[in-house]
Write an enzyme that holds these catalytic residues in place. Sequence first.
Site, PDB file in Angstrom:
ATOM      1  N   GLU A 129       0.875  -1.178   0.000  1.00 46.01           N
ATOM      2  CA  GLU A 129       0.000   0.000   0.000  1.00 46.01           C
ATOM      3  C   GLU A 129       0.908   1.223   0.000  1.00 46.01           C
ATOM      4  O   GLU A 129       1.595   1.504   0.987  1.00 46.01           O
ATOM      5  CB  GLU A 129      -0.924   0.050   1.205  1.00 46.01           C
ATOM      6  CG  GLU A 129      -1.909   1.218   1.088  1.00 46.01           C
ATOM      7  CD  GLU A 129      -2.484   1.681   2.399  1.00 46.01           C
ATOM      8  OE1 GLU A 129      -2.700   2.905   2.540  1.00 46.01           O
ATOM      9  OE2 GLU A 129      -2.717   0.836   3.275  1.00 46.01           O
ATOM     10  N   CYS A 135      -3.467   7.807   5.028  1.00 45.95           N
ATOM     11  CA  CYS A 135      -3.324   7.036   3.791  1.00 45.95           C
ATOM     12  C   CYS A 135      -4.444   7.359   2.811  1.00 45.95           C
ATOM     13  O   CYS A 135      -4.204   7.522   1.616  1.00 45.95           O
ATOM     14  CB  CYS A 135      -3.318   5.543   4.092  1.00 45.95           C
ATOM     15  SG  CYS A 135      -1.942   4.991   5.135  1.00 45.95           S
TER      16      CYS A 135
END
Length: 461
Positions: free
Chosen positions: A230, A264
Amino acid sequence: MTNTLKCISPIDGSVFAERPVLSLDEAKAAAAKGRAAQAAWAARPIEERIRLVMAGVATVGAMNDEIVPELAHMMGRPVRFGGEFGGFNERATYMAEIAESALAPIEVGEDATFKRYIKRVPLGVVFVVAPWNYPYMTAINTVAPALIAGNTVMLKHATQTLLVGERMAKAFHSAGVPEDVFQNVFLDHDTTSDLIAANAFDFVNFTGSVGGGKAMERAAAGTFTGTGLELGGKDPGYVMEDADLDAAVDTLIDGAMFNSGQCCCGIERIYVHEALFDAFVEKAVAVVKGYKLGNPLDKETTIGPMANVRFGAEVRAQIAEALDAGATAHIDTFAEDDGAAYLTPQILTDVTHDMRVMRDESFGPVVGIMKVKDDEEAIRLMNDSDFGLTASLWTSDMERAERIGDRIETGTVFLNRADYLDPGLCWTGCKQTGRGGGLSQIGYHNLTRPKSYHLKRLGTA
């Protein structure tokens, strides 16, 4: 001289914590211990593994009064927000609840001659490289399901949140998870790469920068070690003409600014239909002007410093470049802005996709807002990005949102919400955001491998 990792507190630039790194030999020995312990751990009943993991999670929760100010010291999040245990516990609990069904054998068929089924078996040793921005929640996304599935885990945390892995390991060990089954390790980049290249692990989960993800892939090249990555994000919001304006402003601006923009799936660019544009900007500016920038240990502080001075420098550079290119800044510099880690949150208009602030990951408290005339323009702009983690749509028409969502290059489509990770859904991305997926049933699939059984009974034709 021993190489050490140092956490520099964004509060005042002091060294908050430091730990010596393992040598390559020590690191290999730790990985070997994890591998040796894996079979016995996997042989335990799944109910026992679940119980021990959840006891570890509860023990972390019991430390929360110490953890919250510790996080403020390490990465600057204000204590008023209470830490991460709510999400940490929610994610682990959900993964524990679905474990038996997600890991159950797939029954293919059984008759008088054959019995056929597919098992999900653990990969072996899982290496988790966790980031500093949500250090507990991002780590537990993989740690909990990996352990429950029967893997052993080695956890390496970012230097900025040096003490998180140590606390997690202490909690899990005191709850009964064997020390060799869950290890926290302090490693430098070279040793990390050497371990991956030496096939020390069966799976590597990394959350961090695009450059870091590329380094992980280079280290794993030729080893056939699986990777879950990620990486960066530039998540858009799109406010349509029929949106709930107040809800859209409150949620999207919070999504852009919470944790000093260091999320994020934080909102980094907003597209607003021309009918609502002026009102949206006016309300958004009012929200941000109400923030209190300051020491995160002060309960009145609503936005703390960037986690590191260099992160603040990148955001300042993007803002300055945008202003030079014609953007308009709506927030005057706060008195507490020190030109370093303490950074004024900013809203920009008159921005274009020629500006880095609308294309590169900012990971800070700045958001550009652009006017659009229709869905087609918004879709084109949302897809004009190297990243694809989440997108937030705002409309009262769910079918319209679903049609638009089908055309957006992203991992998750939100409608009338943003900046949230639902453990029942796969957390995934596309393009330079990375590969793989965590949480949900798919998270278990990525932490195990299928093993087929084709069994013929004796005495049959």
